[in-house]
Design an enzyme around this catalytic site. Structure first.
Site, PDB file in Angstrom:
ATOM      1  N   CYS A  51       0.830  -1.204   0.000  1.00 48.19           N
ATOM      2  CA  CYS A  51       0.000   0.000   0.000  1.00 48.19           C
ATOM      3  C   CYS A  51       0.872   1.264   0.000  1.00 48.19           C
ATOM      4  O   CYS A  51       1.450   1.589  -1.040  1.00 48.19           O
ATOM      5  CB  CYS A  51      -0.984  -0.060   1.165  1.00 48.19           C
ATOM      6  SG  CYS A  51      -2.375   1.037   0.934  1.00 48.19           S
TER       7      CYS A  51
ATOM      8  N   HIS B 234      -3.572  -5.109   1.697  1.00 47.28           N
ATOM      9  CA  HIS B 234      -2.867  -5.388   2.959  1.00 47.28           C
ATOM     10  C   HIS B 234      -2.983  -6.862   3.368  1.00 47.28           C
ATOM     11  O   HIS B 234      -3.808  -7.192   4.239  1.00 47.28           O
ATOM     12  CB  HIS B 234      -3.485  -4.562   4.085  1.00 47.28           C
ATOM     13  CG  HIS B 234      -3.200  -3.102   4.028  1.00 47.28           C
ATOM     14  ND1 HIS B 234      -2.097  -2.538   4.638  1.00 47.28           N
ATOM     15  CD2 HIS B 234      -3.875  -2.093   3.450  1.00 47.28           C
ATOM     16  CE1 HIS B 234      -2.108  -1.227   4.433  1.00 47.28           C
ATOM     17  NE2 HIS B 234      -3.174  -0.934   3.713  1.00 47.28           N
TER      18      HIS B 234
ATOM     19  N   GLU C 228      -1.193  -8.422   5.362  1.00 46.89           N
ATOM     20  CA  GLU C 228      -0.848  -8.553   6.788  1.00 46.89           C
ATOM     21  C   GLU C 228      -2.062  -8.329   7.691  1.00 46.89           C
ATOM     22  O   GLU C 228      -1.998  -8.601   8.891  1.00 46.89           O
ATOM     23  CB  GLU C 228       0.290  -7.573   7.138  1.00 46.89           C
ATOM     24  CG  GLU C 228      -0.105  -6.108   7.295  1.00 46.89           C
ATOM     25  CD  GLU C 228      -0.358  -5.382   5.969  1.00 46.89           C
ATOM     26  OE1 GLU C 228      -0.346  -6.038   4.906  1.00 46.89           O
ATOM     27  OE2 GLU C 228      -0.577  -4.150   6.010  1.00 46.89           O
TER      28      GLU C 228
HETATM   29  N1  GLN Z   1      -3.261   6.569   1.130  1.00 45.64           N
HETATM   30  C1  GLN Z   1      -2.006   6.277   1.784  1.00 45.64           C
HETATM   31  C2  GLN Z   1      -0.866   7.060   1.133  1.00 45.64           C
HETATM   32  O1  GLN Z   1      -1.062   7.769   0.167  1.00 45.64           O
HETATM   33  C3  GLN Z   1      -1.713   4.792   1.791  1.00 45.64           C
HETATM   34  C4  GLN Z   1      -2.740   4.059   2.639  1.00 45.64           C
HETATM   35  C5  GLN Z   1      -2.309   2.729   3.180  1.00 45.64           C
HETATM   36  O2  GLN Z   1      -1.093   2.411   3.269  1.00 45.64           O
HETATM   37  N2  GLN Z   1      -3.269   1.968   3.621  1.00 45.64           N
HETATM   38  O3  GLN Z   1       0.221   6.967   1.596  1.00 45.64           O
END
Ligand code: GLN
Length: 181
Positions: free
Chosen positions: A79, A172, A174
């Site tokens: 992410c 995610h 995890e």
């Molecule tokens: N929206 C977040 C970002 O731009 C990432 C979100 C996440 O890691 N769940 O960093």
């Protein structure tokens, strides 16, 4: 036993740690450049990419991460970690590490309230579909031919990509009990 380092400066470090402990690998937290010396792999966790990148620069981690990953350290960005690894972002900030040949759009699915789960079919992972948890998730909007797409949403957007020993997921793993990724 491989020693997997988690970049532990912001984000869901604990969840990654617990997930790795379940599959019985050694885990260490990477906060300073010297912590990278003893790791066999690196995870850049989910969190807030602008903060993670700011702290990478504050703690002098940018060059050492780039050098180790370019020298072949297996690396996975989850992410926000995907955003950190990207070559290009559709946003002007943050300044990513440019370690994967992907262009990434932050918050591509909307705000926190637009978070969702989706069953995914991931290349290389057999059995039942993988439950993808997407939280203010990024999407890959461009890539070079060095990058392989491992999973897409039903609309075709790539959400898991691989380049040599580098992996990035919009979702995610995890946060699930499923250790396959
Ligand atoms: N929206 C977040 C970002 O731009 C990432 C979100 C996440 O890691 N769940 O960093």
């Amino acid at each position: 036993m491989p020693n997997v380092g988690i970049l532990a400066i912001q984000g869901d470090v604990l969840e990654h740690k617990l997930a790795l402990e379940r599959i019985r690998v050694d885990v260490s937290e990477v906060r300073l450049p010297e912590h990278l010396e003893s790791v066999d792999a690196l995870i850049i966790p989910g969190g807030e990419s602008t903060t993670i990148v700011q702290l990478i620069d504050l703690y002098g981690l940018r060059n050492v991460i780039q050098e180790r990953v370019e020298a072949g350290l297996p690396t996975w960005g989850t992410c926000a970690g995907m955003i950190v690894l990207a070559a290009h972002l559709t946003d002007r900030r943050p300044e990513p590490l440019r370690l994967m040949d992907i262009e990434v759009s932050r918050n591509a699915f909307g705000r926190q309230i637009d978070s969702f789960e989706r069953e995914l079919h991931i290349t290389g992972i057999d059995g039942s579909p993988f439950q993808g948890v997407f939280i203010r998730a990024p999407a890959v909007v461009g890539m070079s031919d060095k990058v392989q797409v491992l999973a897409r949403l039903e609309d075709g957007r790539p959400v898991a990509v691989k380049q040599e020993l580098r992996l990035a997921t919009s979702f995610h793993p995890e946060l699930t009990d499923d250790s396959r990724v």
